[in-house]
Design an enzyme around this catalytic site. Structure first.
Site, short mmCIF file in Angstrom:
data_model
loop_
_atom_site.label_atom_id
_atom_site.label_comp_id
_atom_site.label_asym_id
_atom_site.label_seq_id
_atom_site.Cartn_x
_atom_site.Cartn_y
_atom_site.Cartn_z
N ASP A 47 0.85 -1.19 0.00
CA ASP A 47 0.00 0.00 0.00
C ASP A 47 0.89 1.24 0.00
O ASP A 47 1.81 1.35 0.82
CB ASP A 47 -0.91 0.02 1.23
CG ASP A 47 -1.90 -1.13 1.24
OD1 ASP A 47 -1.98 -1.86 0.23
OD2 ASP A 47 -2.60 -1.30 2.26
N ASP A 94 -16.21 -3.61 -1.13
CA ASP A 94 -15.74 -3.47 0.24
C ASP A 94 -16.96 -3.44 1.17
O ASP A 94 -17.92 -2.70 0.92
CB ASP A 94 -14.94 -2.17 0.39
CG ASP A 94 -13.75 -2.13 -0.56
OD1 ASP A 94 -13.27 -3.21 -0.94
OD2 ASP A 94 -13.31 -1.02 -0.91
#
Length: 245
Positions: A15, A136
């Protein structure tokens, strides 16, 4: 790299935020539990450890609306294994720019959910296997815009819609447990798995080798491991033993 029914791809997470490889707690800015310089070197490390695929998320794009394109290009130049990339892809022009960089799979979240025709357009031009929809989930409802906005549908309720629009796979992130290093529960994943005939990559709360074993038994096609790798709770080489069913 296409998904195989007899294999569960183990994908280390890289990330990106402010030019560094980070791990956040539930995606919240300022909650960094890991910060490492030169994300391209981190990605190469995971490749050298045996990873067949790297999961890259541009948190600058997700959180601030800015992109980390220079860092993404460095990662692509450094590693030879396929990359799946998501984060902050809010317009089709930028999506095409990334796909033209030879990203293996592009993860589309907010843009695809708000404008499903963009999924159709990209899958028709680049092939559905390169387009992954990100579903998500928080409290079993889909969240968008960096997990800040909730829509009144569960992932299983809208999953088939995106198959019809041309998505080739799904990234399912359980936000309730993401980044907490406290394990996860499989019910939402199994519900999604039973609702749609698409490869699913799971992310969120993966903390132990036993979690990897449990996910392998669900039949999921991939699993993203983030904080547990960086906090040495999971050894990648041991996890890779579970890639085969």
């Amino acid at each position: 790299m296409s998904f195989k029914k007899d294999e569960m791809l183990i994908m280390p997470a890289v990330d990106i935020k402010n030019g560094k490889c980070v791990q956040l707690v539930q995606g919240k800015p300022g909650s960094e539990m890991v910060e490492i310089e030169n994300p391209e070197n981190v990605a190469l490390h995971w490749e050298n450890e045996g990873a067949k695929n790297i999961h890259v998320i541009d948190l600058d794009g997700t959180i601030d609306g800015k992109t980390s394109l220079p860092v993404i290009k460095k990662i692509l130049n450094e590693v030879s294994v396929p990359i799946q990339l998501g984060g902050g892809i809010r317009d089709i022009k930028y999506a095409k720019k990334l796909l033209d960089l030879d990203i293996e799979r592009l993860i589309i979240g907010t843009m695809g959910i708000q404008n499903p025709e963009t999924i159709t357009q990209l899958s028709e031009e680049y092939g559905s296997e390169r387009i992954m929809i990100s579903l998500d989930s928080k409290d079993n409802k889909v969240v968008i815009k960096g997990w800040q906005e909730k829509i009144d549908k569960s992932p299983s309720e809208i999953s088939n819609e995106f198959k019809e629009h041309g998505a080739g796979s799904i990234l399912f992130t359980n936000v309730d447990v993401e980044g907490l290093l406290g394990g996860f529960y499989t019910d939402p994943l199994i519900e999604l798995k039973n609702s749609v005939d698409l490869p699913i990559v799971y992310s969120g709360g993966v903390t132990t080798i036993n979690d990897i074993k449990q996910l392998n038994e669900t039949g999921v096609e991939g699993v993203v491991i983030g904080s547990a790798l960086y906090k040495n709770k999971i050894d990648l080489k041991e996890a890779l033993k579970y890639q085969k069913r």
